[in-house]
Design a protein around this motif. Structure first.
Motif, PDB file in Angstrom:
ATOM      1  N   SER A   1      37.745  46.561  38.063  1.00  0.00           N
ATOM      2  CA  SER A   1      37.349  46.398  39.465  1.00  0.00           C
ATOM      3  C   SER A   1      35.872  46.046  39.578  1.00  0.00           C
ATOM      4  CB  SER A   1      37.643  47.691  40.235  1.00  0.00           C
ATOM      5  OG  SER A   1      37.000  47.701  41.475  1.00  0.00           O
ATOM      6  N   GLN A   2      35.055  46.784  38.853  1.00  0.00           N
ATOM      7  CA  GLN A   2      33.612  46.550  38.892  1.00  0.00           C
ATOM      8  C   GLN A   2      33.246  45.228  38.226  1.00  0.00           C
ATOM      9  OE1 GLN A   2      32.282  50.211  37.097  1.00  0.00           O
ATOM     10  NE2 GLN A   2      32.393  51.329  39.039  1.00  0.00           N
ATOM     11  N   LYS A   3      33.862  44.935  37.099  1.00  0.00           N
ATOM     12  CA  LYS A   3      33.543  43.713  36.356  1.00  0.00           C
ATOM     13  C   LYS A   3      33.884  42.452  37.149  1.00  0.00           C
ATOM     14  CE  LYS A   3      34.058  41.467  31.921  1.00  0.00           C
ATOM     15  NZ  LYS A   3      34.496  41.600  30.530  1.00  0.00           N
ATOM     16  N   TYR A   4      35.030  42.459  37.832  1.00  0.00           N
ATOM     17  CA  TYR A   4      35.504  41.257  38.529  1.00  0.00           C
ATOM     18  C   TYR A   4      35.349  41.341  40.047  1.00  0.00           C
ATOM     19  CZ  TYR A   4      37.343  40.598  33.883  1.00  0.00           C
ATOM     20  OH  TYR A   4      37.459  40.492  32.525  1.00  0.00           O
TER      21      TYR A   4
ATOM     22  N   ALA B   1      38.944  32.275  31.345  1.00  0.00           N
ATOM     23  CA  ALA B   1      38.025  33.414  31.325  1.00  0.00           C
ATOM     24  C   ALA B   1      37.426  33.670  29.944  1.00  0.00           C
ATOM     25  CB  ALA B   1      38.757  34.668  31.804  1.00  0.00           C
ATOM     26  N   GLY B   2      37.978  33.034  28.932  1.00  0.00           N
ATOM     27  CA  GLY B   2      37.467  33.236  27.588  1.00  0.00           C
ATOM     28  C   GLY B   2      37.831  34.582  26.986  1.00  0.00           C
TER      29      GLY B   2
ATOM     30  N   VAL C   1      45.019  47.616  28.943  1.00  0.00           N
ATOM     31  CA  VAL C   1      43.637  47.204  29.218  1.00  0.00           C
ATOM     32  C   VAL C   1      43.567  45.698  29.420  1.00  0.00           C
ATOM     33  CG1 VAL C   1      41.286  47.114  28.302  1.00  0.00           C
ATOM     34  CG2 VAL C   1      42.674  49.176  27.974  1.00  0.00           C
ATOM     35  N   MET C   2      44.164  44.950  28.502  1.00  0.00           N
ATOM     36  CA  MET C   2      44.143  43.484  28.595  1.00  0.00           C
ATOM     37  C   MET C   2      44.891  43.014  29.835  1.00  0.00           C
ATOM     38  SD  MET C   2      42.943  40.786  27.331  1.00  0.00           S
ATOM     39  CE  MET C   2      42.701  40.450  25.618  1.00  0.00           C
ATOM     40  N   ASN C   3      46.042  43.608  30.112  1.00  0.00           N
ATOM     41  CA  ASN C   3      46.834  43.216  31.268  1.00  0.00           C
ATOM     42  C   ASN C   3      46.056  43.458  32.566  1.00  0.00           C
ATOM     43  OD1 ASN C   3      49.011  43.544  33.447  1.00  0.00           O
ATOM     44  ND2 ASN C   3      50.173  42.711  31.708  1.00  0.00           N
ATOM     45  N   ILE C   4      45.412  44.599  32.665  1.00  0.00           N
ATOM     46  CA  ILE C   4      44.625  44.910  33.864  1.00  0.00           C
ATOM     47  C   ILE C   4      43.461  43.931  34.007  1.00  0.00           C
ATOM     48  CG2 ILE C   4      43.052  46.618  34.893  1.00  0.00           C
ATOM     49  CD1 ILE C   4      45.028  48.787  33.792  1.00  0.00           C
ATOM     50  N   HIS C   5      42.796  43.617  32.913  1.00  0.00           N
ATOM     51  CA  HIS C   5      41.676  42.670  32.986  1.00  0.00           C
ATOM     52  C   HIS C   5      42.151  41.265  33.366  1.00  0.00           C
ATOM     53  CE1 HIS C   5      37.950  44.780  31.896  1.00  0.00           C
ATOM     54  NE2 HIS C   5      38.800  45.657  31.374  1.00  0.00           N
ATOM     55  N   ILE C   6      43.228  40.822  32.775  1.00  0.00           N
ATOM     56  CA  ILE C   6      43.749  39.488  33.101  1.00  0.00           C
ATOM     57  C   ILE C   6      44.203  39.443  34.560  1.00  0.00           C
ATOM     58  CG2 ILE C   6      45.659  37.886  32.654  1.00  0.00           C
ATOM     59  CD1 ILE C   6      45.376  38.644  29.673  1.00  0.00           C
TER      60      ILE C   6
ATOM     61  N   ASN D   1      40.572  38.123  41.390  1.00  0.00           N
ATOM     62  CA  ASN D   1      39.244  37.625  41.764  1.00  0.00           C
ATOM     63  C   ASN D   1      39.287  36.114  42.002  1.00  0.00           C
ATOM     64  OD1 ASN D   1      36.625  36.190  40.588  1.00  0.00           O
ATOM     65  ND2 ASN D   1      36.016  38.083  41.631  1.00  0.00           N
ATOM     66  N   PHE D   2      39.976  35.390  41.138  1.00  0.00           N
ATOM     67  CA  PHE D   2      40.144  33.941  41.288  1.00  0.00           C
ATOM     68  C   PHE D   2      40.797  33.621  42.637  1.00  0.00           C
ATOM     69  CE2 PHE D   2      43.164  30.405  40.925  1.00  0.00           C
ATOM     70  CZ  PHE D   2      42.298  29.353  40.641  1.00  0.00           C
TER      71      PHE D   2
END
Length: 187
Positions: free
Chosen positions: A43-46, A91-92, A105-110, A116-117
């Motif tokens: 949430s904070q990162k994106y 996103a790299g 973790v990866m799923n939540i970030h993706i 955000n997009f």
């Protein structure tokens, strides 16, 4: 006289049960947060509302990391593999293997990167973002251009796809519910 006492007793019991159920502890039990640290970090990162992430996860997978839909969407945030591949490239992200969508973790970030997009694409309009997360941005943009749907919350019933219409209603419900239960607890 006895039936009046019995009715009063039943009303008293029902009121007690209602008051007991209407406590923060019970609400938090009914609407749990799993993967809180991962959600807050993403949430904070994106720069995406953590309650939106929670609502999407609750609606999509019910917090089950191994969930796969009939259409092939995978993981907590039910991401289609083709969409995930595009996001990973854009996103790299560094993936270890082809099972990365099962990693919470990866799923939540993706999924959060994608939210955000969509938030950027639809200028922060939550209703359009949620619809696009479900139906795809191409479909939603088409509905908006052809004026099949205004994109407004008051006109959700005009969304041409029943699945998307119900999805938007469900995610908005969970978003509002989590936000009211946890208030500022999720920062």
């Amino acid at each position: 006289m006895k039936s009046g006492r019995r009715a009063a007793f039943i009303v008293l019991i029902l009121m007690s049960v209602f008051l007991l159920l209407n406590t923060p502890l019970v609400w938090k039990w009914m609407y749990p947060i799993k993967f809180q640290r991962e959600i807050v970090t993403a949430s904070q990162k994106y720069q995406v509302d953590p309650y939106l992430i929670l609502a999407v996860i609750r609606s999509e997978s019910g917090f089950k990391t191994d969930r796969v839909s009939k259409k092939g969407a995978v993981g907590l945030m039910q991401i289609m593999p083709e969409t995930a591949a595009w996001i990973v490239e854009q996103a790299g992200f560094q993936t270890r293997d082809n099972q990365y969508l099962y990693d919470p973790v990866m799923n939540i970030h993706i999924g959060t990167w994608y939210l955000n997009f969509l938030l950027n694409r639809y200028e922060g309009d939550l209703v359009k973002v949620i619809a696009a997360y479900n139906a795809g941005p191409g479909k939603v943009s088409g509905w908006l251009v052809s004026e099949q749907w205004s994109g407004q919350r008051e006109h959700i019933e005009d969304i041409p796809f029943g699945e998307t219409r119900q999805y938007v209603q469900r995610v908005l419900y969970y978003h509002d519910r989590y936000k009211s239960i946890y208030n500022e607890d999720l920062q």
